[in-house]
Design a protein around this motif. Structure first.
Motif, PDB file in Angstrom:
ATOM      1  N   ASP A   1      -2.817   2.169  10.187  1.00 31.95           N
ATOM      2  CA  ASP A   1      -3.248   0.876   9.396  1.00 31.95           C
ATOM      3  C   ASP A   1      -3.589  -0.095  10.008  1.00 31.95           C
ATOM      4  OD1 ASP A   1      -3.588  -1.172   7.491  1.00 31.95           O
ATOM      5  OD2 ASP A   1      -1.972  -0.345   6.210  1.00 31.95           O
TER       6      ASP A   1
ATOM      7  N   TYR B   1       3.079   1.278  11.290  1.00 30.92           N
ATOM      8  CA  TYR B   1       1.552   0.910  11.022  1.00 30.92           C
ATOM      9  C   TYR B   1       0.812   1.568  11.797  1.00 30.92           C
ATOM     10  CZ  TYR B   1       3.491  -2.153   7.094  1.00 30.92           C
ATOM     11  OH  TYR B   1       4.181  -2.381   5.995  1.00 30.92           O
TER      12      TYR B   1
ATOM     13  N   TYR C   1       1.186   5.257   1.226  1.00 31.14           N
ATOM     14  CA  TYR C   1       0.948   6.063   2.504  1.00 31.14           C
ATOM     15  C   TYR C   1       1.169   7.468   2.190  1.00 31.14           C
ATOM     16  CZ  TYR C   1       0.657   1.386   4.550  1.00 31.14           C
ATOM     17  OH  TYR C   1       0.244   0.323   4.712  1.00 31.14           O
TER      18      TYR C   1
ATOM     19  N   LYS D   1       0.886  -1.073   0.010  1.00 28.53           N
ATOM     20  CA  LYS D   1      -0.057   0.008   0.028  1.00 28.53           C
ATOM     21  C   LYS D   1       0.843   1.275  -0.124  1.00 28.53           C
ATOM     22  CE  LYS D   1      -2.933  -2.120   3.317  1.00 28.53           C
ATOM     23  NZ  LYS D   1      -3.685  -2.154   4.544  1.00 28.53           N
TER      24      LYS D   1
END
Ligand SMILES: [Zn+2]
Length: 396
Positions: free
Chosen positions: A305, A300, A158, A156
């Protein structure tokens, strides 16, 4: 005091600037340093790899005698808190030195014995015991496919970047890569500027206005070797060989560069490169792997997340469990307690509440244990009970 003039003739005078590291815990070394001017901090690594200060030394102090006399790796990290001048003495000129100043040998012996006592009494329990190259781990994780190391969900993107104010806390410095011997510029943390705000139950150290995790990994742009700053120089011959063989692949897969204001993805990527390199070993070091995942879980968490926070916590827990159950190293009761406390904390985070209770109970030692940790573990058990009751009420 020392006869500085004759010292300078025998040893080599060296200057260190504020925040410069003389050497890191675990580094090989063969020199004794005598501090002539300035101030240094003695730092030890805790179980999760973060550092804490055990002493400050001023002019007249010396350090590094264990490595000089016994050829042992450095037992602590030494950091310059201000500009410092030292005389470095190696094995060859040590003999000459004590023949000129025999009283020095008593000071060194006295210093050694009091330092050893201090270490044993105050901090042995906090110190990490995983720097032995060969843990007796029965579990061989080398067969884990490389592709499994980096979960699909980790790809992913960010938007988080390092804070602008970080400039105050970092500086650029040339570092020599222990794998390819080339020099590169890296951002280092001004440890002298860090102000501790507190600890989380999972041992994370929180600092005012700054998070050093963003700068923890050094990456050599030439051979793509990456490791935590505090053990950057500690690379086994096996890993070194693997990196030199794999460097084109590493470059293709990770291609790491840091923007002026670091992006979270760049930082995450550097942590995954460290993991990848750890898995190049035939018998990957689970304690080190655990520390990488633990830090990833913090990053994270900061990125909010939840999915990756949970996944990295599970990975950290799994690797810490292997070190807890499978290694027969010389750990003090306190070290065992800390690890049990951390295992409890991580289990609690991913709702393995029975396991959490078991680890917290293991962390409580009436004999040979640390009373503060006993209390901490008891507090966590109380909190856990509240959580279990709340869960039961919710499910009714
Ligand atoms: Zn390199």
């Amino acid at each position: 005091m020392f006869d500085i003039r004759s010292l300078a003739k025998i040893g080599t005078a060296k200057r260190f600037f504020t925040d410069e590291i003389f050497f890191n815990e675990g580094d090989p070394g063969h020199e004794l340093f005598i501090l002539l001017k300035g101030k240094v901090a003695v730092l030890l690594n805790s179980i999760d790899g973060s550092q804490f200060k055990v002493a400050e030394l001023g002019p007249g102090a010396f350090f590094g005698e264990m490595s000089l006399l016994e050829g042992m790796p450095r037992s602590a990290t030494i950091l310059a808190l201000e500009e410092s001048i030292v005389i470095a003495v190696d094995q060859n000129n040590f003999v000459e030195l004590i023949s000129h100043q025999p009283e020095l040998i008593f000071r060194i012996m006295k210093g050694m014995s009091s330092r050893l006592r201090q270490l044993n009494e105050e901090v042995a329990g906090l110190k990490t015991g995983d720097d032995e190259e060969s843990s007796d781990s029965e579990i061989i994780a080398g067969d884990i496919a490389q592709a499994d190391i980096i979960p699909e969900a980790a790809k992913k993107q960010y938007t988080l970047t390092a804070s602008k104010g970080d400039e105050k806390f970092t500086f650029d410095k040339d570092t020599v890569c222990p794998v390819c011997d080339k020099t590169f510029m890296t951002k280092m943390v001004r440890s002298s500027k860090l102000r501790l705000k507190g600890h989380n139950p999972d041992l994370r150290q929180l600092f005012i206005d700054f998070d050093p995790i963003w700068y923890m990994v050094y990456v050599c742009p030439h051979c793509h070797y990456a490791n935590f700053n505090y053990e950057f120089k500690q690379v086994s011959a096996e890993i070194k060989g693997m990196i030199l063989k794999e460097k084109d692949n590493l470059k293709k897969q990770f291609n790491i560069s840091f923007s002026e204001s670091r992006r979270l993805n760049e930082v995450l990527n550097s942590f995954y490169l460290v993991l990848h390199i750890l898995y190049l070993a035939k018998k990957p070091d689970q304690a080190r792997i655990a520390k990488v995942w633990l830090r990833l879980s913090w990053l994270y968490e900061d990125a909010d997340d939840q999915e990756m926070y949970r996944l990295s916590t599970e990975k950290a827990l799994e690797a810490f469990k292997e070190t807890y159950f499978n290694s027969r190293r010389n750990t003090s009761p306190e070290q065992e307690q800390r690890l049990a406390l951390l295992l409890g904390e991580l289990s609690m985070r991913i709702d393995q509440l029975d396991d959490a209770a078991k680890f917290f109970r293991n962390a409580i030692l009436r004999k040979g244990g640390n009373a503060t940790i006993n209390r901490q573990a008891e507090d966590r058990i109380q909190e856990l009970k509240t959580l279990i009751t709340a869960n039961e009420l919710a499910s009714e």
